[in-house]
Scaffold this motif. Sequence first.
Motif, mmCIF file in Angstrom:
data_model
loop_
_atom_site.group_PDB
_atom_site.id
_atom_site.type_symbol
_atom_site.label_atom_id
_atom_site.label_comp_id
_atom_site.label_asym_id
_atom_site.label_seq_id
_atom_site.Cartn_x
_atom_site.Cartn_y
_atom_site.Cartn_z
ATOM 1 N N GLY A 1 2.360 -61.458 6.186
ATOM 2 C CA GLY A 1 2.516 -61.001 4.806
ATOM 3 C C GLY A 1 1.484 -61.512 3.820
ATOM 4 N N ASN A 2 1.015 -62.740 4.010
ATOM 5 C CA ASN A 2 0.081 -63.291 3.029
ATOM 6 C C ASN A 2 -0.798 -64.365 3.673
ATOM 7 N N PRO A 3 -1.827 -64.820 2.974
ATOM 8 C CA PRO A 3 -2.764 -65.791 3.574
ATOM 9 C C PRO A 3 -2.076 -67.066 4.050
ATOM 10 N N SER B 1 -8.751 -61.158 7.967
ATOM 11 C CA SER B 1 -8.215 -61.065 6.608
ATOM 12 C C SER B 1 -9.253 -60.372 5.732
ATOM 13 N N PRO B 2 -8.815 -59.819 4.608
ATOM 14 C CA PRO B 2 -9.771 -59.102 3.734
ATOM 15 C C PRO B 2 -10.792 -60.023 3.084
ATOM 16 N N ASP C 1 -8.172 -54.316 3.123
ATOM 17 C CA ASP C 1 -7.478 -54.159 1.846
ATOM 18 C C ASP C 1 -6.451 -55.281 1.645
ATOM 19 N N ASP C 2 -5.343 -55.206 2.332
ATOM 20 C CA ASP C 2 -4.301 -56.206 2.088
ATOM 21 C C ASP C 2 -3.603 -56.638 3.378
ATOM 22 N N GLY C 3 -4.256 -56.476 4.532
ATOM 23 C CA GLY C 3 -3.608 -56.837 5.795
ATOM 24 C C GLY C 3 -4.109 -58.163 6.325
ATOM 25 N N ASP D 1 7.999 -65.633 16.028
ATOM 26 C CA ASP D 1 8.526 -66.855 15.412
ATOM 27 C C ASP D 1 7.627 -67.342 14.283
ATOM 28 N N ALA D 2 6.339 -67.026 14.412
ATOM 29 C CA ALA D 2 5.408 -67.455 13.358
ATOM 30 C C ALA D 2 5.578 -66.625 12.100
ATOM 31 N N GLY D 3 6.424 -65.625 12.140
ATOM 32 C CA GLY D 3 6.722 -64.866 10.918
ATOM 33 C C GLY D 3 6.039 -63.522 10.820
ATOM 34 N N ALA D 4 5.720 -62.902 11.976
ATOM 35 C CA ALA D 4 5.020 -61.621 11.932
ATOM 36 C C ALA D 4 5.918 -60.539 11.356
#
Lengths: 187, 394
Positions: free
Chosen positions: A19-21, A43-44, A147-149, A172-175
Amino acid sequence: MSKAEQKPKKVYGMLAEYGNPAKLIRAAKLVNRAGYQKYDAYSPFPIHGMDEAMGLKESKLGYIVLVHAIMGFFGALALQIWTSSIAYPINISGKPFMNIPAFIPVTFELTVLLSAFGAVFGMFFMNNMPRHNNPLFNSRRFEKVTDDGFFICIEANDDFFDEDKTRKLLQDAGATHIEHIYTLEDR
Amino acid sequence: MAKTKPVDDLIYPQNTGILRVLFGIGALGIFASFIGFFVDTKQFHFSYLTSFSYLASFSLASLFFVMLHHITRSSWGVTLRRIPETFSYQLFILAIMFIPILFGMEYLYKWTSPEILATDHLAQHKQPYLNQPFFIIRQIIYFSVWSFLGYRLYKNSVKMDENADWGLETLQRKISAPGILLFSLTVAFASFDWLMSLDFHWFSTMFGVYYFSMSFQAFFAMIILLGLFLRSRGLLLNTITRVHIGDAGKLMFGFTVFYAYIAFSQFFLIYYANIPEETLWYYHRLEGNWSVISYSLIIVRFAAPFLLLLSKAAKSNFTLLGISSVIIVVIHFLEMHWIVMPTLHYHGFSMHWLDISTLVGLGGLLLGFFFYQFQKHSMVPKNDPKFLESLNKH
């Protein structure tokens, strides 16, 4: 090649989206700790701290540049000494044939030029460039990376790659999304 | 982020010991130089000029660094900035210290002598610029510009510590922008006046840049040494970190190359054109054992720091940075000696005891004033808008 001859698509790796960096860094840390070697994070934009999270070592590019710089330095000196004081000595306003101060500008320029070549082409070489295609481009979802992925891809030829375990680790890492990446074998 | 609070004590511990030592050494040096004045007046003035140009270069480069920092709105070095600010504040003290040179002009500058003026064509030709009243007027202009800039920038910064008025930051930029223009002109002409006119036949249009490049390289060496000194005292350990000192190290490396580029270019153009009145300056400096200094400048001032600091890791390695900084600070004095002294001792290099005593005297006083001022206020501009950004640098 006809469709009938086409071999089954081969799994290149497993792509997971985050979801985010911050989540990407955490996931990269977990993947790194699990012992995977052949994986990469996408990452972008550059993310501070990613190198440590992925356990990347210092780039070897500096040494490539250094070797080129040394070649440029001695190459330029050797060229000028050979041409203007051994092979074809010319008397220029009574200065010595072996006129080191006059050789410095060319030596400097050639050192810089070869260093720059070393840096640019060394970077190409270390990034496996130029490369016309990457299996990751087969994924529509991966287009978001500009873009934002935020993605991690673990390659299937990694020693630790295991269909279920890898999927569980990434999960588990939150994908937020996991998919397979295929290479088209008919190429 | 969470770690944006300064955890260090920002005030230099009130400690009169260091002041007593520095002022004591300074007074001793001044006293010895005072005796030297009567023993060998000419030598005294040349030694004094060497030490003065050497010490002034640090304060001038500090002033440039502060102004550059303001007009580029840099954040990286805000934690370091109080050190150069304090040094540039001292410029009015340097103005007072310049007065003996004005009184010693007849010993230092041959163009002041009426006999030479009567016979030397070049001296007559350059007389509209090189004459005593105009020289004195120029010095007044230089020092008032520098003192004003150094004083204002320091006072505003200190005021911001107390009232946290960020409008002062805009004011700092407004002072710095024209300031940097005035600085470049005044420093170039000051170096012509102080050092180049010692041999008034000689000229080099890039001498101003040469003096500046030397100074700026040595300035980074000094700021690294002071940063390491504060850290060794256990001060600002979390404020001036490895990253800030490493950045100063990168700039020192960069300006080592810049110095070499400028110094070599100056030599090379003169060497290649081979015009007698230009080459003579270098000819004197390659005579006798002056040539040892000339060659050691290339090796010690450029090659050694360049090779020591070439790798990325070395630029934030405190031992290597410390060694290179000490080398640069020492060789900077030697180069100043090499610029000034061949006018007096054109046969060969020799260190006179007055060189040391004037350096120790003026240097002790200036460092003493530095620490006196440094103790009065916070060691970092703690209310600067970019202070937290600088703290968070990694």
